[in-house]
Design an enzyme around this catalytic site. Structure first.
Site, PDB file in Angstrom:
ATOM      1  N   CYS A 183       1.270  -1.439   0.009  1.00 55.15           N
ATOM      2  CA  CYS A 183       0.288   0.021  -0.260  1.00 55.15           C
ATOM      3  C   CYS A 183       1.093   1.036   0.501  1.00 55.15           C
ATOM      4  O   CYS A 183       0.572   2.361  -0.667  1.00 55.15           O
ATOM      5  CB  CYS A 183      -1.295   0.163   0.849  1.00 55.15           C
ATOM      6  SG  CYS A 183      -2.393  -1.611   1.324  1.00 55.15           S
ATOM      7  N   LYS A 234       2.739   2.180  -2.573  1.00 56.72           N
ATOM      8  CA  LYS A 234       2.171   2.289  -4.241  1.00 56.72           C
ATOM      9  C   LYS A 234       1.411   3.488  -4.629  1.00 56.72           C
ATOM     10  O   LYS A 234       0.631   4.565  -5.331  1.00 56.72           O
ATOM     11  CB  LYS A 234       1.237   1.227  -4.659  1.00 56.72           C
ATOM     12  CG  LYS A 234      -0.203   1.184  -4.361  1.00 56.72           C
ATOM     13  CD  LYS A 234      -0.215  -0.778  -5.131  1.00 56.72           C
ATOM     14  CE  LYS A 234      -2.376  -0.628  -3.935  1.00 56.72           C
ATOM     15  NZ  LYS A 234      -2.708   0.195  -4.220  1.00 56.72           N
TER      16      LYS A 234
HETATM   17  P1  NAD Z   1      -4.477  -8.809  -3.076  1.00 51.44           P
HETATM   18  O1  NAD Z   1      -3.453  -8.566  -4.387  1.00 51.44           O
HETATM   19  O2  NAD Z   1      -3.529  -9.485  -2.115  1.00 51.44           O
HETATM   20  O3  NAD Z   1      -5.783  -9.558  -4.191  1.00 51.44           O
HETATM   21  C1  NAD Z   1      -5.795  -9.452  -5.159  1.00 51.44           C
HETATM   22  C2  NAD Z   1      -6.772 -10.488  -5.946  1.00 51.44           C
HETATM   23  O4  NAD Z   1      -8.359 -10.682  -6.205  1.00 51.44           O
HETATM   24  C3  NAD Z   1      -6.138 -12.064  -6.191  1.00 51.44           C
HETATM   25  O5  NAD Z   1      -6.666 -13.296  -5.359  1.00 51.44           O
HETATM   26  C4  NAD Z   1      -6.798 -12.228  -7.618  1.00 51.44           C
HETATM   27  O6  NAD Z   1      -6.502 -13.050  -8.055  1.00 51.44           O
HETATM   28  C5  NAD Z   1      -7.892 -11.167  -7.285  1.00 51.44           C
HETATM   29  N1  NAD Z   1      -8.840 -11.289  -8.617  1.00 51.44           N
HETATM   30  C6  NAD Z   1      -8.515 -10.354  -9.910  1.00 51.44           C
HETATM   31  N2  NAD Z   1      -8.517 -10.541 -10.938  1.00 51.44           N
HETATM   32  C7  NAD Z   1     -10.012 -10.759 -10.441  1.00 51.44           C
HETATM   33  C8  NAD Z   1     -11.485 -11.390 -10.954  1.00 51.44           C
HETATM   34  N3  NAD Z   1     -11.858 -10.484 -12.658  1.00 51.44           N
HETATM   35  N4  NAD Z   1     -12.222 -11.403 -10.076  1.00 51.44           N
HETATM   36  C9  NAD Z   1     -12.167 -11.892  -8.909  1.00 51.44           C
HETATM   37  N5  NAD Z   1     -10.597 -12.226  -8.405  1.00 51.44           N
HETATM   38  C10 NAD Z   1      -9.637 -10.905  -9.318  1.00 51.44           C
HETATM   39  O7  NAD Z   1      -4.867  -7.651  -2.260  1.00 51.44           O
HETATM   40  P2  NAD Z   1      -5.176  -6.418  -1.553  1.00 51.44           P
HETATM   41  O8  NAD Z   1      -3.924  -5.963  -0.947  1.00 51.44           O
HETATM   42  O9  NAD Z   1      -6.360  -7.453  -1.185  1.00 51.44           O
HETATM   43  O10 NAD Z   1      -5.698  -5.484  -2.049  1.00 51.44           O
HETATM   44  C11 NAD Z   1      -6.843  -5.288  -2.616  1.00 51.44           C
HETATM   45  C12 NAD Z   1      -6.991  -3.287  -2.507  1.00 51.44           C
HETATM   46  O11 NAD Z   1      -7.518  -2.965  -1.897  1.00 51.44           O
HETATM   47  C13 NAD Z   1      -5.750  -2.213  -3.329  1.00 51.44           C
HETATM   48  O12 NAD Z   1      -6.810  -2.111  -4.297  1.00 51.44           O
HETATM   49  C14 NAD Z   1      -5.181  -2.024  -2.579  1.00 51.44           C
HETATM   50  O13 NAD Z   1      -4.840  -1.263  -2.772  1.00 51.44           O
HETATM   51  C15 NAD Z   1      -6.372  -1.906  -1.828  1.00 51.44           C
HETATM   52  N6  NAD Z   1      -5.850  -1.683  -0.039  1.00 51.44           N
HETATM   53  C16 NAD Z   1      -4.896  -3.336   0.071  1.00 51.44           C
HETATM   54  C17 NAD Z   1      -4.332  -3.193   1.400  1.00 51.44           C
HETATM   55  C18 NAD Z   1      -4.130  -4.408   1.949  1.00 51.44           C
HETATM   56  O14 NAD Z   1      -3.422  -4.190   3.668  1.00 51.44           O
HETATM   57  N7  NAD Z   1      -3.264  -5.307   1.521  1.00 51.44           N
HETATM   58  C19 NAD Z   1      -5.234  -2.839   2.346  1.00 51.44           C
HETATM   59  C20 NAD Z   1      -6.545  -1.282   2.548  1.00 51.44           C
HETATM   60  C21 NAD Z   1      -6.476  -1.679   1.168  1.00 51.44           C
END
Ligand code: NAD
Length: 432
Positions: free
Chosen positions: A260, A263
């Site tokens: 996070c 990026k």
């Molecule tokens: P991640 O990369 O861990 O997971 C994303 C998931 O989406 C993967 O499992 C992938 O296979 C799946 N995916 C991709 N295309 C898809 C589709 N068409 N249909 C269904 N699933 C699909 O992502 P994350 O870390 O959970 O982050 C997700 C979002 O939340 C990002 O924008 C991130 O910036 C934000 N965010 C993350 C955190 C964190 O701590 N990781 C905290 C707050 C916000």
């Protein structure tokens, strides 16, 4: 109310599990069949405290399900939450390809009025853009609307951060959307901040960038502390009593990582530039962090003529404790640089080894060890990259007894410098 969640990463899976935990019906969708199969067996694809227990409990209770069949999941859902990744593009901007893909899948699938909730972190204006994209691709004559609902969980404490959130931000453009989302979140009994969509999108970036800025500020101060003979931990303690400053995120170290802060700072900076505005503070946070990550490596280079043939222990690989996530971990440039310079790296992490293998590979330059002792045994030098409890609580006598050369470069200020020195350990930490 049926809620479908697209993406079962840290945000999507934890959201789905916690919605089920408070009594709602949640179906989690992912494109990764392997992940879905594992989750059905109660195995979490990510290391996150409390998650697996709640997955098993709510799956057994029938409130939580997992599928790769997005059509079935979306077609009759009342609410679809998008929680797929928004990674960094090479120019620093946010890559919205995954979000757009889900948007089109939703448009071509839904058969009734649906509220689409964007949880992924997205640039300001994305909710408008995605709403337009879905409307353009709809095949049924139904109502859809986007709502922004950024996520604030931190990895390592994701379940508690969701069940007991400090606040829930919802960005909406209609009373219809506000009512639905307020109802979804009512069982959490947490403060709900309602704004318009663009403000909600900005709240997420501003919050993350502010925290990144706080870390970089303390790291900058730590570097100056070293030069002028002050101790950054005492400085942080003295600052922390001021309630306007607070006591969180004042710890100096070798910088932030993760999926996070790196990026989200770059994406907001890019977005500002795109609007002919320079976010100078955020730019500074990024620059300080880049230098900070390799600060101890630079110090180490002055301690030896060459790293060629040296055994270097690296303790902690993940970007922070409590997670197996390696994304943007400060260990990455350090381990790569050491290996490029001919060192043999002996790396240890309590939970991150599997993911570390995907980053560093398995080759003759890196050995993954089962414990701290094995990593530091006969080592010429030791780096600490993550403040896992196991590392913080390690008996420091071990460094003296087991290392060939007891030189410890501690990027997370795990030990008392006086105690280390009194054992004859050459010890370098940050800002003290
Ligand atoms: P991640 O990369 O861990 O997971 C994303 C998931 O989406 C993967 O499992 C992938 O296979 C799946 N995916 C991709 N295309 C898809 C589709 N068409 N249909 C269904 N699933 C699909 O992502 P994350 O870390 O959970 O982050 C997700 C979002 O939340 C990002 O924008 C991130 O910036 C934000 N965010 C993350 C955190 C964190 O701590 N990781 C905290 C707050 C916000």
């Amino acid at each position: 109310m049926k809620i479908a969640i697209a993406g079962t990463g840290y945000v999507g899976l934890v959201t789905g599990v916690c919605l089920a935990e408070v009594g709602l019906n949640a179906v989690c969708v992912d494109i990764d069949e392997n992940k879905i199969e594992k989750m059905k067996q109660g195995i979490s694809p990510i290391y996150e405290n409390k998650l697996e227990d709640l997955m098993k409990k709510n799956y057994a209770a029938g409130r939580l399900d997992y599928t790769t069949n997005y059509k079935d999941a979306y077609k009759d859902a009342d609410v679809i939450m998008i929680a797929v990744g928004t990674p960094e593009r090479s120019d620093g901007s946010a890559n919205l390809d995954y979000v757009k893909k889900v948007a089109v899948q939703i448009a071509q699938t839904i058969e009734k009025d649906t509220l689409v909730v964007l949880k992924s972190t997205v640039p300001i204006g994305t909710n408008d853009e995605i709403e337009e994209l879905i409307r353009k691709n709809l095949i049924h004559n139904i109502k859809i609307e986007l709502a922004s609902n950024p996520e604030f969980l931190a990895q390592g404490t994701a379940v508690d951060d969701t069940l007991y959130a400090s606040r829930i931000v919802i960005g909406v453009e209609s009373e219809w959307a506000r009512k639905i989302l307020t109802k979804v979140y009512a069982p959490f009994n947490q403060p709900i901040v309602v704004t318009n969509r663009r403000s909600a999108e900005m709240i997420k970036y501003a919050s993350n960038d502010f925290l990144a800025l706080k870390i970089s500020f303390m790291n900058d101060i730590a570097n100056l502390c070293e030069i002028v003979g002050a101790n950054v931990e005492d400085v942080a303690k003295g600052m922390s009593y001021d309630q306007r400053i607070g006591d969180k995120f004042l710890k100096a170290g070798i910088g932030y990582g993760g999926s996070c802060f790196p990026k989200d700072t770059k994406a907001l900076h890019w977005l500002a530039n795109d609007h002919d505005y320079e976010l100078k503070t955020v730019k500074a946070a990024i620059e300080v962090n880049e230098n900070q990550k390799v600060k101890l490596l630079k110090k180490a280079r002055n301690l030896v003529d060459s790293f060629e043939g040296l055994k270097v222990a690296v303790l902690g690989l993940t970007f922070k404790p409590g997670t197996d996530d390696m994304r943007e971990a400060p260990s990455i440039p350090n381990v790569n640089n050491l290996a490029e310079r001919g060192a043999k790296v002996y790396a240890y992490d309590p939970v991150g080894i599997e993911n570390a293998k995907k980053v560093f590979g398995c080759n003759e330059n890196i050995v993954y060890t089962k414990n701290i002792d094995e990593a530091i045994k006969q080592a010429d030098m030791c780096f600490i990259m993550t403040e896992w409890k196991e590392i913080v609580n390690y008996d420091i006598q071990g460094y003296k007894k087991l290392m060939k050369n007891p030189i410890v470069l501690d990027g997370r200020n795990c030990y008392n410098p006086e105690a280390m020195k009194s054992l004859g350990i050459e010890y370098y930490s940050v800002g003290r």
